[in-house]
Write a protein that holds these residues in place. Structure first.
Motif, mmCIF file in Angstrom:
data_model
loop_
_atom_site.group_PDB
_atom_site.id
_atom_site.type_symbol
_atom_site.label_atom_id
_atom_site.label_comp_id
_atom_site.label_asym_id
_atom_site.label_seq_id
_atom_site.Cartn_x
_atom_site.Cartn_y
_atom_site.Cartn_z
ATOM 1 N N ASN A 1 71.057 75.877 48.862
ATOM 2 C CA ASN A 1 71.921 75.694 50.030
ATOM 3 C C ASN A 1 71.215 76.090 51.318
ATOM 4 O O ASN A 1 71.497 75.540 52.390
ATOM 5 C CB ASN A 1 73.200 76.521 49.870
ATOM 6 N N ALA A 2 70.305 77.046 51.218
ATOM 7 C CA ALA A 2 69.585 77.501 52.407
ATOM 8 C C ALA A 2 68.427 76.575 52.773
ATOM 9 O O ALA A 2 68.118 76.396 53.951
ATOM 10 C CB ALA A 2 69.065 78.915 52.188
ATOM 11 N N THR A 3 67.809 75.963 51.762
ATOM 12 C CA THR A 3 66.593 75.186 52.010
ATOM 13 C C THR A 3 66.817 73.680 51.984
ATOM 14 O O THR A 3 65.950 72.915 52.453
ATOM 15 C CB THR A 3 65.524 75.526 50.952
ATOM 16 N N PRO B 1 71.807 72.730 53.902
ATOM 17 C CA PRO B 1 71.522 73.847 54.804
ATOM 18 C C PRO B 1 72.159 73.708 56.179
ATOM 19 O O PRO B 1 72.416 74.711 56.848
ATOM 20 C CB PRO B 1 69.988 73.824 54.908
ATOM 21 N N LEU C 1 76.018 78.187 53.438
ATOM 22 C CA LEU C 1 75.577 79.428 52.794
ATOM 23 C C LEU C 1 76.738 80.239 52.231
ATOM 24 O O LEU C 1 76.553 81.383 51.816
ATOM 25 C CB LEU C 1 74.779 80.275 53.783
#
Length: 509
Positions: free
Chosen positions: A437-439, A446, A452
């Motif tokens: 989810n972050a990358t 993202p 996040l």
């Protein structure tokens, strides 16, 4: 390639003959399974209906799409943010869009988008035929839509038809004139009389004493000739399970009509036929009857039968998610698999009989009736509960599914090393998914405003699972009226996992 997907709501595989059931519920599904490839450990990644079909049609897990609930913040698919295109044809495109781009004409026969405001499910379909009953329509209503479509299109090349049947879903209202083919046949041996009496002392939505949804909401109990008002004995259980099995058998006759129509058109052997479900159904397991409220084996495990040109017959016991089907079928038709999908193709299992295409473990979620995640590996299932949804369930439940398929015994205290292994797998899975989810790897978003945020945490923070909201007082009153004062107090205090003890300790998050 011609593809017919038969999507059956609330169908657990162990009530089909081809999966070993002792009753003849499914002669036509069994007819498909004869010579097909059958999968024994195929699971909805996210249950129940809306999260499951969202996962299926997007090829992405609920932790990435954000859909793990039927209402509230976690019931709508998350936007990719600035990466959103004017048409969803990029890395997050739907499964149907991928098939359409591979040259297929795509049609849906189902009320599901209307039933759950699941408009994202329609992404990529050329046609949508709403059968109009909001999920209450029986097979005799659904079939004519599919019949007309096949009469007009079966001879064409490269089509996909998705047909949604509902008969195994409560209220088990198969026409009375159909009778009961199982009237003189014994019900499954479990649950036994002792189990039923123990369950009646407990509580929870759709439990033995609170069998119908209306017991929780304070509504009038419907008059349903095929179902008892409560499960008080084995006799009641037989009436109840007969209702479920008769629904399967009734629907199966219309599946037979679909097969006959394909044969009359001369395209049966050229059509890839897929039989599956959105989720299974608990029938007494963990004191849930006729519903899909947990992240357990009976709610999340679904049948998968695939038959057609190029399919290697046999049985695959590997672990698969429903999100794995999208890349598998897309690969089979020569389409491009988007990089934004979580699913992994198991086409080699279908075409070559490969036995190494399954996953090491699966993580399953439930965010509608309870808030749970479960990890499934080897013969083990470990369920971690974040909100119990007003039922007696341990915060950590470990089950050996081979020895205990009805999930009757918690082995967590006996096997702490297995619990530790399961929690390690669950933590590893969660860390990997949140990193995505972050990358933006796999199905992660993202740039989404909530990218996040774990969507299951959103459900917990909203206070109660969706279907319990607004009914605390009604259900507590029901429990008091039936002599379950301690459970009424538990419901009134419930704000997460309850440790059910005599002194009613405060809830622990």
């Amino acid at each position: 390639m011609r593809i017919l997907y038969i999507d059956i709501d609330s169908l657990r595989p162990d009530h089909l003959g081809c999966y070993g059931y002792h009753r003849n519920t499914s002669p036509n599904i069994d007819r498909i399974a004869d010579g097909a490839r059958r999968f024994t450990n195929y699971y909805a990644s996210d249950a129940p209906c809306l999260p499951s079909r969202t996962a299926l049609f997007t090829g992405r897990l609920g932790v990435h799409t954000g859909v793990v609930n039927h209402g509230g913040a976690a019931a709508d698919i998350r936007s990719p943010g600035s990466e959103r295109e004017d048409g969803n044809r990029g890395e997050y495109q739907s499964w149907m869009t991928a098939l359409r781009q591979a040259g297929h004409h795509i049609a849906l026969v189902s009320p599901f988008p209307q039933r759950h405001a699941a408009w994202h499910v329609l992404d990529g379909f050329d046609e949508w035929h709403d059968t109009g009953g909001n999920g209450t329509e029986r097979a005799e209503v659904v079939y004519p839509y599919a019949e007309e479509w096949l009469e007009d299109n079966a001879d064409d090349e490269d089509w996909y038809l998705h047909v949604n049947f509902w008969d195994p879903h409560t209220d088990y209202d198969t026409p009375e004139e159909f009778g009961n083919p199982f009237e003189d046949e014994p019900a499954p041996a479990w649950p036994d009389e002792e189990t039923i009496q123990e369950q009646r002392e407990s509580y929870g939505p759709h439990s033995a004493q609170d069998l119908h949804h209306d017991y929780m909401t304070g509504g009038e109990i419907p008059e349903l000739p095929r179902t008892p008002d409560e499960i008080t004995s084995r006799e009641d259980y037989k009436q109840w399970i007969d209702g479920y099995d008769v629904g399967i058998r009734y629907m199966d006759e219309y599946i037979g009509k679909l097969l006959d129509l394909l044969e009359s058109k001369g395209v049966r052997d050229e059509t890839l036929i897929i039989v599956s479900a959105d989720h299974g159904e608990n029938q007494g397991e963990l004191n849930v009857y006729g519903d899909h409220q947990l992240a357990d084996d009976k709610t999340c495990r679904v049948p998968l039968i695939v038959d057609g040109p190029g399919v290697e017959p046999g049985v695959d016991d590997g672990l698969y998610y429903n999100v794995d089907l999208a890349p598998t079928i897309t690969e089979l038709v020569g389409g491009d698999v988007p990089t934004g999908w979580d699913g992994r193709s198991f086409a080699d299992s279908l075409t070559e009989g490969a036995d190494d295409a399954g996953r090491e473990f699966l993580v399953l979620s439930q965010g509608t009736w309870t808030c749970q995640r479960a990890v499934r590996w080897d013969d083990w299932l470990l369920i971690q509960t974040y909100h119990d949804g007003w039922r007696e369930i341990d915060p950590l439940l470990l089950v050996d599914l081979d020895a205990d398929p009805h999930e009757t015994t918690n082995l967590a205290d006996e096997h702490p090393e297995v619990v530790e292994r399961g929690l390690s797998l669950l933590q590893r899975w969660h860390s990997d998914r949140m990193l995505e989810n972050a990358t933006g790897d796999a199905g992660g978003l993202p740039e989404s405003r909530e990218g996040l945020v774990d969507p299951l945490l959103q459900v917990v923070n909203e206070g109660l699972p969706y279907y319990q909201r607004g009914f605390r007082e009604d259900y507590a009153e029901r429990l008091r009226e039936t002599g379950r004062e301690a459970h009424a107090k538990s419901v009134e205090q419930a704000d997460g996992v309850q440790y059910h003890t005599d002194d009613l300790q405060p809830p622990v998050r």
